[in-house]
Write an enzyme that holds these catalytic residues in place. Sequence first.
Site: not given
Length: 300
Positions: A223-224, A254
Amino acid sequence: MEGAGQGTGTVVVVGSINVDEVAEVERIPRPGETVLATASRRNVGGKGANQAVAARIVADDVAFIGRVGSDAHGDFLRRGLRDHGVDVEMLGAVDGCESGAAHITVADGDNTIVVVGGANRAWDRLDDSEAARVGAAAVVVCQLEIPPTVVDDAAAHTRGRFVLNAAPAGPVSAPTLRRCDPVIVNQHELAVLTGAEVDDVASVTDAATALRARGALSVVATLGANGAVWVTDDGSGHIPAPTVRVVDSTGAGDLFVGILAARLATGTPMDDAVTDAVAAASMSVGAVGTIDSYPARGDL
């Protein structure tokens, strides 16, 4: 049920590798607009390569299976992964094909990315030696920047734990989804896979639970700035992210995937593995670059 490791903790990443051409600008240009870069750089990239380098921060044994072109960029990419301690014995070269490339624009912590697949798209299955390497790994990691037939083949040959980063957003075959432990998605990718509206922790948890009900053994959704949600047969949870100043978010997702996969390869429980992955990703967004912004071994 969560996939069992094979004892060695080996991580094998089957995925994409690109030459990243990065331009730093004051703001992302509008359609038809030309802006001047304040800096530029070239580095090893691609979701698969990034995730392999990230896994190597934690794991002692990381191998990469992929394809580059028979060009100078292929030599550059192979050397770059090797310099980060990743085994590139099975990074093959495709005659008459260019290596993959990504054109990235970075401004004020945000980015846009255009990917040219090149050699990443020039194969359709694992060869026998690659399939054997996948079968012997504790954790196998794939993404959707390579052909879906390769992803399905890797999932079918995995005897340990199969981790799929379903990015870029796209369909996942039912047999492969049933192998995912976990499938890792951001909010956009989760919405594409489930058709649900996801705009907060509760709705993300509901959508991830629905995706698991469709066959995935476990689901992790990022969710950032709000951290990540995980769902397994033992329950679910939300790991918040620390508040940090975002300089460059390129490659943070990543890094999350690589750290999570490497922790799972050593038998770390899901909640602890997600916690470590959130912490690592939060560290990286405070620095410029992709793998250049990743923490060093021991920093976590």
